[in-house]
Design a protein around this motif. Structure first.
Motif, PDB file in Angstrom:
ATOM      1  N   LEU A  15       0.827  -1.282   0.002  1.00 52.53           N
ATOM      2  CA  LEU A  15      -0.161   0.161   0.270  1.00 52.53           C
ATOM      3  C   LEU A  15       0.789   1.487  -0.019  1.00 52.53           C
ATOM      4  CD1 LEU A  15      -2.868  -0.941   2.438  1.00 52.53           C
ATOM      5  CD2 LEU A  15      -3.011  -0.779  -0.024  1.00 52.53           C
ATOM      6  N   ILE A  16       1.875   1.293   0.600  1.00 58.99           N
ATOM      7  CA  ILE A  16       2.657   2.462   0.680  1.00 58.99           C
ATOM      8  C   ILE A  16       3.972   2.365  -0.198  1.00 58.99           C
ATOM      9  CG2 ILE A  16       1.987   3.087   3.131  1.00 58.99           C
ATOM     10  CD1 ILE A  16       4.941   2.005   4.032  1.00 58.99           C
ATOM     11  N   SER A  17       4.103   1.788  -0.922  1.00 62.49           N
ATOM     12  CA  SER A  17       5.365   1.384  -2.044  1.00 62.49           C
ATOM     13  C   SER A  17       5.566   2.775  -2.701  1.00 62.49           C
ATOM     14  CB  SER A  17       5.017   0.498  -2.973  1.00 62.49           C
ATOM     15  OG  SER A  17       4.053   0.452  -3.804  1.00 62.49           O
ATOM     16  N   PRO A  18       4.606   3.568  -2.956  1.00 59.62           N
ATOM     17  CA  PRO A  18       5.154   4.717  -3.774  1.00 59.62           C
ATOM     18  C   PRO A  18       5.781   5.728  -2.511  1.00 59.62           C
ATOM     19  CG  PRO A  18       2.841   4.418  -4.131  1.00 59.62           C
ATOM     20  CD  PRO A  18       3.155   3.375  -3.052  1.00 59.62           C
ATOM     21  N   ALA A  19       5.607   5.502  -1.433  1.00 56.96           N
ATOM     22  CA  ALA A  19       6.457   6.423  -0.383  1.00 56.96           C
ATOM     23  C   ALA A  19       7.895   5.876  -0.263  1.00 56.96           C
ATOM     24  CB  ALA A  19       5.829   6.130   1.001  1.00 56.96           C
ATOM     25  N   TYR A  20       8.141   4.518  -0.725  1.00 59.29           N
ATOM     26  CA  TYR A  20       9.540   3.965  -0.694  1.00 59.29           C
ATOM     27  C   TYR A  20      10.466   4.899  -1.923  1.00 59.29           C
ATOM     28  CZ  TYR A  20       9.148   0.430   2.603  1.00 59.29           C
ATOM     29  OH  TYR A  20       9.003  -0.429   3.633  1.00 59.29           O
ATOM     30  N   ALA A  21       9.409   4.871  -3.026  1.00 55.09           N
ATOM     31  CA  ALA A  21      10.090   5.685  -4.194  1.00 55.09           C
ATOM     32  C   ALA A  21      10.313   7.135  -4.014  1.00 55.09           C
ATOM     33  CB  ALA A  21       8.932   5.371  -5.455  1.00 55.09           C
ATOM     34  N   VAL A  22       9.452   7.759  -3.229  1.00 54.30           N
ATOM     35  CA  VAL A  22       9.543   9.114  -3.023  1.00 54.30           C
ATOM     36  C   VAL A  22      10.584   9.501  -2.166  1.00 54.30           C
ATOM     37  CG1 VAL A  22       8.521  11.075  -1.731  1.00 54.30           C
ATOM     38  CG2 VAL A  22       7.312   9.757  -3.437  1.00 54.30           C
ATOM     39  N   CYS A  23      10.905   8.553  -0.937  1.00 53.07           N
ATOM     40  CA  CYS A  23      11.980   8.720   0.068  1.00 53.07           C
ATOM     41  C   CYS A  23      13.271   8.278  -0.693  1.00 53.07           C
ATOM     42  CB  CYS A  23      11.594   7.486   0.960  1.00 53.07           C
ATOM     43  SG  CYS A  23      10.390   8.293   2.339  1.00 53.07           S
ATOM     44  N   ALA A  24      13.521   7.486  -1.401  1.00 50.85           N
ATOM     45  CA  ALA A  24      14.501   7.285  -2.144  1.00 50.85           C
ATOM     46  C   ALA A  24      15.082   8.227  -3.000  1.00 50.85           C
ATOM     47  CB  ALA A  24      14.477   5.880  -2.933  1.00 50.85           C
ATOM     48  N   VAL A  25      14.128   8.749  -3.752  1.00 50.26           N
ATOM     49  CA  VAL A  25      14.493  10.109  -4.581  1.00 50.26           C
ATOM     50  C   VAL A  25      14.951  11.207  -3.402  1.00 50.26           C
ATOM     51  CG1 VAL A  25      13.793  11.679  -6.304  1.00 50.26           C
ATOM     52  CG2 VAL A  25      13.511   9.155  -6.626  1.00 50.26           C
ATOM     53  N   ALA A  26      14.072  11.479  -2.620  1.00 47.85           N
ATOM     54  CA  ALA A  26      14.479  12.650  -1.720  1.00 47.85           C
ATOM     55  C   ALA A  26      15.906  12.280  -1.122  1.00 47.85           C
ATOM     56  CB  ALA A  26      13.308  12.685  -0.656  1.00 47.85           C
ATOM     57  N   ASP A  27      16.041  11.076  -0.627  1.00 48.75           N
ATOM     58  CA  ASP A  27      17.520  10.737  -0.048  1.00 48.75           C
ATOM     59  C   ASP A  27      18.412  10.764  -1.157  1.00 48.75           C
ATOM     60  OD1 ASP A  27      17.268  10.206   2.555  1.00 48.75           O
ATOM     61  OD2 ASP A  27      16.802   8.163   2.161  1.00 48.75           O
ATOM     62  N   ALA A  28      18.396  10.407  -2.248  1.00 45.59           N
ATOM     63  CA  ALA A  28      19.596  10.446  -3.267  1.00 45.59           C
ATOM     64  C   ALA A  28      19.767  11.936  -3.573  1.00 45.59           C
ATOM     65  CB  ALA A  28      19.018   9.263  -4.417  1.00 45.59           C
ATOM     66  N   LEU A  29      18.779  12.780  -3.866  1.00 48.48           N
ATOM     67  CA  LEU A  29      19.055  13.848  -4.470  1.00 48.48           C
ATOM     68  C   LEU A  29      19.210  15.050  -3.589  1.00 48.48           C
ATOM     69  CD1 LEU A  29      16.408  13.876  -7.513  1.00 48.48           C
ATOM     70  CD2 LEU A  29      18.842  13.139  -7.646  1.00 48.48           C
ATOM     71  N   VAL A  30      18.557  14.886  -2.504  1.00 47.03           N
ATOM     72  CA  VAL A  30      18.587  16.228  -1.566  1.00 47.03           C
ATOM     73  C   VAL A  30      19.300  15.771  -0.201  1.00 47.03           C
ATOM     74  CG1 VAL A  30      17.100  17.655  -0.252  1.00 47.03           C
ATOM     75  CG2 VAL A  30      16.477  16.863  -2.400  1.00 47.03           C
ATOM     76  N   LEU A  31      18.865  14.744   0.706  1.00 48.41           N
ATOM     77  CA  LEU A  31      19.383  14.664   1.868  1.00 48.41           C
ATOM     78  C   LEU A  31      20.739  14.145   1.938  1.00 48.41           C
ATOM     79  CD1 LEU A  31      16.088  13.062   3.383  1.00 48.41           C
ATOM     80  CD2 LEU A  31      16.994  15.538   3.568  1.00 48.41           C
ATOM     81  N   ASN A  32      21.140  13.119   0.896  1.00 47.21           N
ATOM     82  CA  ASN A  32      22.447  12.588   0.881  1.00 47.21           C
ATOM     83  C   ASN A  32      23.528  13.798   0.541  1.00 47.21           C
ATOM     84  OD1 ASN A  32      21.713  10.168   1.841  1.00 47.21           O
ATOM     85  ND2 ASN A  32      21.732   9.261  -0.155  1.00 47.21           N
ATOM     86  N   THR A  33      22.906  14.475  -0.378  1.00 47.03           N
ATOM     87  CA  THR A  33      24.013  15.606  -0.609  1.00 47.03           C
ATOM     88  C   THR A  33      24.177  16.701   0.306  1.00 47.03           C
ATOM     89  OG1 THR A  33      22.707  15.714  -3.028  1.00 47.03           O
ATOM     90  CG2 THR A  33      23.936  17.685  -2.587  1.00 47.03           C
ATOM     91  N   ILE A  34      23.245  17.031   1.113  1.00 47.89           N
ATOM     92  CA  ILE A  34      23.288  18.023   2.240  1.00 47.89           C
ATOM     93  C   ILE A  34      24.185  17.213   3.255  1.00 47.89           C
ATOM     94  CG2 ILE A  34      22.232  18.864   4.279  1.00 47.89           C
ATOM     95  CD1 ILE A  34      19.699  19.175   2.305  1.00 47.89           C
ATOM     96  N   GLU A  35      24.165  15.746   3.487  1.00 50.41           N
ATOM     97  CA  GLU A  35      24.760  15.330   4.305  1.00 50.41           C
ATOM     98  C   GLU A  35      26.314  14.983   3.993  1.00 50.41           C
ATOM     99  OE1 GLU A  35      25.414  10.396   5.613  1.00 50.41           O
ATOM    100  OE2 GLU A  35      23.435  11.026   5.191  1.00 50.41           O
ATOM    101  N   PHE A  36      26.498  15.096   2.574  1.00 55.74           N
ATOM    102  CA  PHE A  36      28.009  15.011   1.973  1.00 55.74           C
ATOM    103  C   PHE A  36      28.620  16.464   2.194  1.00 55.74           C
ATOM    104  CE2 PHE A  36      30.464  15.900  -1.749  1.00 55.74           C
ATOM    105  CZ  PHE A  36      31.554  15.057  -1.397  1.00 55.74           C
ATOM    106  N   TRP A  37      27.876  17.277   1.932  1.00 54.82           N
ATOM    107  CA  TRP A  37      28.475  18.790   1.868  1.00 54.82           C
ATOM    108  C   TRP A  37      28.829  19.342   3.483  1.00 54.82           C
ATOM    109  CZ3 TRP A  37      31.462  20.300  -1.567  1.00 54.82           C
ATOM    110  CH2 TRP A  37      31.133  19.810  -2.996  1.00 54.82           C
ATOM    111  N   SER A  38      27.693  18.900   4.282  1.00 50.32           N
ATOM    112  CA  SER A  38      27.883  19.213   5.823  1.00 50.32           C
ATOM    113  C   SER A  38      28.766  18.305   6.456  1.00 50.32           C
ATOM    114  CB  SER A  38      26.481  19.427   6.496  1.00 50.32           C
ATOM    115  OG  SER A  38      25.982  18.018   6.475  1.00 50.32           O
ATOM    116  N   GLY A  39      29.096  17.232   6.146  1.00 47.92           N
ATOM    117  CA  GLY A  39      30.093  16.482   6.660  1.00 47.92           C
ATOM    118  C   GLY A  39      29.312  15.455   7.641  1.00 47.92           C
TER     119      GLY A  39
END
Length: 76
Positions: free
Chosen positions: A52-76
């Motif tokens: 039922l929530i499988s679209p949430a997995y896709a949204v979270c993966a994209v948000a992690d890959a494009l936004v959150l991991n980038t912030i994590e990389f640049w902020s240390g």
């Protein structure tokens, strides 16, 4: 000939940036997966919740890959 070298250089630069090996922790995706596996004590109900929530997995993966991991990389 000069434009060909420019195109090849741009392609190599893009490939270098896209394959920089900055994987990140994917914490948002991990939190959703952890919640899903511990949502109930029944693995069958957890599977239904997953479907039922499988679209949430896709949204979270994209948000992690494009936004959150980038912030994590640049902020240390």
């Amino acid at each position: 000939m000069k434009t060909r070298h420019l195109k090849v250089s741009a392609l190599l630069l893009a490939a270098t940036l896209l394959t920089s090996s900055c994987v990140g922790s994917f914490s948002l995706f991990g939190r959703v997966a952890k919640w899903n596996t511990h949502a109930t004590s029944s693995k069958f109900l957890n599977e239904i919740i997953f479907i039922l929530i499988s679209p949430a997995y896709a949204v979270c993966a994209v948000a992690d890959a494009l936004v959150l991991n980038t912030i994590e990389f640049w902020s240390g």
